[in-house]
Design a protein around this motif. Structure first.
Motif, PDB file in Angstrom:
ATOM      1  N   ARG A  84      11.621  -0.922  10.332  1.00 32.21           N
ATOM      2  CA  ARG A  84      11.140  -0.615  11.619  1.00 32.21           C
ATOM      3  C   ARG A  84       9.744  -0.051  11.575  1.00 32.21           C
ATOM      4  NH1 ARG A  84      15.209  -0.765  15.386  1.00 32.21           N
ATOM      5  NH2 ARG A  84      17.548  -1.350  14.285  1.00 32.21           N
ATOM      6  N   SER A  85       9.067   0.323  10.596  1.00 33.56           N
ATOM      7  CA  SER A  85       8.004   1.165  10.641  1.00 33.56           C
ATOM      8  C   SER A  85       6.730   0.746  10.016  1.00 33.56           C
ATOM      9  CB  SER A  85       8.206   2.646  10.184  1.00 33.56           C
ATOM     10  OG  SER A  85       8.568   2.498   8.915  1.00 33.56           O
ATOM     11  N   ILE A  86       6.980  -0.573   9.366  1.00 34.52           N
ATOM     12  CA  ILE A  86       5.825  -1.318   8.742  1.00 34.52           C
ATOM     13  C   ILE A  86       5.097  -1.909   9.903  1.00 34.52           C
ATOM     14  CG2 ILE A  86       6.406  -1.520   6.422  1.00 34.52           C
ATOM     15  CD1 ILE A  86       7.454  -4.196   7.243  1.00 34.52           C
ATOM     16  N   SER A  87       3.599  -2.096   9.249  1.00 36.43           N
ATOM     17  CA  SER A  87       2.878  -2.988  10.139  1.00 36.43           C
ATOM     18  C   SER A  87       2.630  -4.284   9.223  1.00 36.43           C
ATOM     19  CB  SER A  87       1.547  -2.609  10.415  1.00 36.43           C
ATOM     20  OG  SER A  87       1.709  -1.352  11.155  1.00 36.43           O
ATOM     21  N   PHE A 139       0.703  -1.080   0.044  1.00 36.32           N
ATOM     22  CA  PHE A 139      -0.017  -0.091   0.103  1.00 36.32           C
ATOM     23  C   PHE A 139       0.722   1.313   0.139  1.00 36.32           C
ATOM     24  CE2 PHE A 139      -2.511  -3.352   1.578  1.00 36.32           C
ATOM     25  CZ  PHE A 139      -3.817  -3.060   0.687  1.00 36.32           C
ATOM     26  N   ALA A 140       0.197   2.197  -0.398  1.00 32.25           N
ATOM     27  CA  ALA A 140       0.779   3.519  -0.557  1.00 32.25           C
ATOM     28  C   ALA A 140       2.164   3.623  -1.105  1.00 32.25           C
ATOM     29  CB  ALA A 140       0.884   4.118   1.167  1.00 32.25           C
ATOM     30  N   ARG A 141       3.406   4.038  -0.143  1.00 38.25           N
ATOM     31  CA  ARG A 141       4.489   4.548  -0.751  1.00 38.25           C
ATOM     32  C   ARG A 141       5.005   3.209  -1.163  1.00 38.25           C
ATOM     33  NH1 ARG A 141       8.292   6.053  -3.442  1.00 38.25           N
ATOM     34  NH2 ARG A 141      10.354   6.414  -2.513  1.00 38.25           N
ATOM     35  N   LEU A 144       2.082  -2.740   5.556  1.00 40.87           N
ATOM     36  CA  LEU A 144       1.465  -1.378   5.699  1.00 40.87           C
ATOM     37  C   LEU A 144       2.253  -0.365   6.121  1.00 40.87           C
ATOM     38  CD1 LEU A 144      -1.411  -2.885   7.815  1.00 40.87           C
ATOM     39  CD2 LEU A 144      -1.451  -2.663   5.200  1.00 40.87           C
ATOM     40  N   PRO A 145       2.615   0.641   5.131  1.00 40.41           N
ATOM     41  CA  PRO A 145       3.475   1.702   5.986  1.00 40.41           C
ATOM     42  C   PRO A 145       2.763   2.542   7.179  1.00 40.41           C
ATOM     43  CG  PRO A 145       2.450   2.262   3.806  1.00 40.41           C
ATOM     44  CD  PRO A 145       2.355   0.999   3.905  1.00 40.41           C
ATOM     45  N   PRO A 146       3.388   3.331   7.710  1.00 44.00           N
ATOM     46  CA  PRO A 146       2.725   4.054   8.772  1.00 44.00           C
ATOM     47  C   PRO A 146       1.725   4.723   8.314  1.00 44.00           C
ATOM     48  CG  PRO A 146       5.243   4.523   9.182  1.00 44.00           C
ATOM     49  CD  PRO A 146       4.778   3.888   7.778  1.00 44.00           C
ATOM     50  N   VAL A 147       0.507   4.531   9.098  1.00 42.39           N
ATOM     51  CA  VAL A 147      -0.927   5.179   8.527  1.00 42.39           C
ATOM     52  C   VAL A 147      -1.090   6.550   8.636  1.00 42.39           C
ATOM     53  CG1 VAL A 147      -1.880   2.696   8.997  1.00 42.39           C
ATOM     54  CG2 VAL A 147      -2.123   4.718  10.782  1.00 42.39           C
ATOM     55  N   SER A 148      -2.116   7.290   7.683  1.00 45.64           N
ATOM     56  CA  SER A 148      -2.321   8.593   7.863  1.00 45.64           C
ATOM     57  C   SER A 148      -3.809   8.788   7.495  1.00 45.64           C
ATOM     58  CB  SER A 148      -1.205   9.358   7.072  1.00 45.64           C
ATOM     59  OG  SER A 148      -1.520   8.836   5.625  1.00 45.64           O
ATOM     60  N   GLY A 149      -4.707   7.946   8.042  1.00 41.50           N
ATOM     61  CA  GLY A 149      -6.268   8.479   7.928  1.00 41.50           C
ATOM     62  C   GLY A 149      -6.725   9.499   8.829  1.00 41.50           C
ATOM     63  N   TYR A 163      11.968   1.219   5.437  1.00 44.79           N
ATOM     64  CA  TYR A 163      10.510   0.903   6.319  1.00 44.79           C
ATOM     65  C   TYR A 163      10.615  -0.257   7.258  1.00 44.79           C
ATOM     66  CZ  TYR A 163       8.117   4.155   3.169  1.00 44.79           C
ATOM     67  OH  TYR A 163       7.810   5.506   2.842  1.00 44.79           O
ATOM     68  N   ALA A 180      -0.143  -8.698   3.843  1.00 46.86           N
ATOM     69  CA  ALA A 180       0.065  -7.328   3.500  1.00 46.86           C
ATOM     70  C   ALA A 180       0.852  -6.341   4.189  1.00 46.86           C
ATOM     71  CB  ALA A 180      -1.408  -6.530   3.824  1.00 46.86           C
TER      72      ALA A 180
END
Lengths: 161, 81
Positions: free
Chosen positions: B49-52, B8-10, B75-80, B47, B73
């Motif tokens: 250390r920062s992915i989920s 996802f995303a980046r 997931l990079p850090p989220v921004s909703g 990424y 999946a």
């Protein structure tokens, strides 16, 4: 038809839908509905924002919303939540998220509403790409970890100030 | 066995695709799939250390052991919001 309590979609958001979603159960017992509408701002981190594009991992995002609703039931048992998030292209001024919290007393409704938006920002697998004057950038906020108790406590603090 | 990887995303931009199919050895974990991807797309490494991560649309940890047909999946850090 009553709107869904928790939803993700491309259509425009409105508060009537989230308020309406909560109108079914216990209509006479509640004394308060608190709503929140998140809007696309025309500036961010010194940049002039043109528009945003939101994307979601939809099945997991809906599960994250369900989790937030269940955390709210645990913390404020009398409060109920409706939460709609929009994805796709959103122009400045448009609503990206609509939240309503309803309960017998205003304190719980305010707290649950604030808690919900804090938790969305922490654990919902949703991303925004910002298109600004001169370029675009993916916005990266929190590492999503629903089991991070520290983040949950932080959201609760924000909700209860 | 074969797993589907969703990005996802980046992360998707870096890999150039929202979905990849990968053959993995029995006993493979989410973490081993990630490390393989990061070798393939070195820009992903930052990424680490920062992915989920998630398996079959539920959040899961990097040491989760995968089964044939799983959907993994990253997931990079989220921004909703």
């Amino acid at each position: 038809m009553t709107p869904a309590l928790l939803a993700i979609g491309r259509g425009e958001l409105n508060l009537e839908a989230v308020v309406g979603a909560l109108s079914g159960a216990a209509p006479g017992a509640d004394g308060a509905v608190v709503t929140f509408l998140g809007l696309v701002r025309n500036h961010n981190a010194g940049r002039s924002v043109r528009y945003l594009e939101y994307e979601a991992y939809e099945p997991l995002a809906l599960k994250a919303f369900e989790r937030i609703a269940s955390e709210i039931r645990e913390r404020w048992p009398s409060a109920r939540l409706a939460l709609h998030h929009r994805i796709g292209r959103l122009d400045v001024g448009e609503a990206s998220v609509a939240i309503a919290a309803r309960s017998p007393h205003r304190g719980d409704a305010y707290a649950a509403c604030r808690y919900a938006i804090e938790r969305v920002k922490q654990i919902a697998p949703i991303w925004k790409r910002e298109f600004f004057e001169g370029g675009d950038v993916w916005i990266e906020g929190a590492t999503a970890d629903p089991d991070d108790d520290r983040a949950r406590a932080e959201a609760e603090r924000a909700a209860c100030v | 066995m074969r797993v589907t990887v969703k990005l996802f995303a980046r992360l998707r931009d870096i890999a150039g695709s929202p979905e990849l199919a990968r053959d993995v050895a029995p006993g493979a974990t989410i973490g081993s799939v990630w490390r393989e991807l990061a070798r393939e797309f070195p820009e992903l490494a930052r990424y680490e250390r920062s992915i989920s991560s998630a398996v079959n649309t539920d959040y899961a940890r990097m040491d989760h052991v995968l089964s044939d047909g799983d959907e993994v999946a990253f997931l990079p850090p989220v921004s909703g919001g």
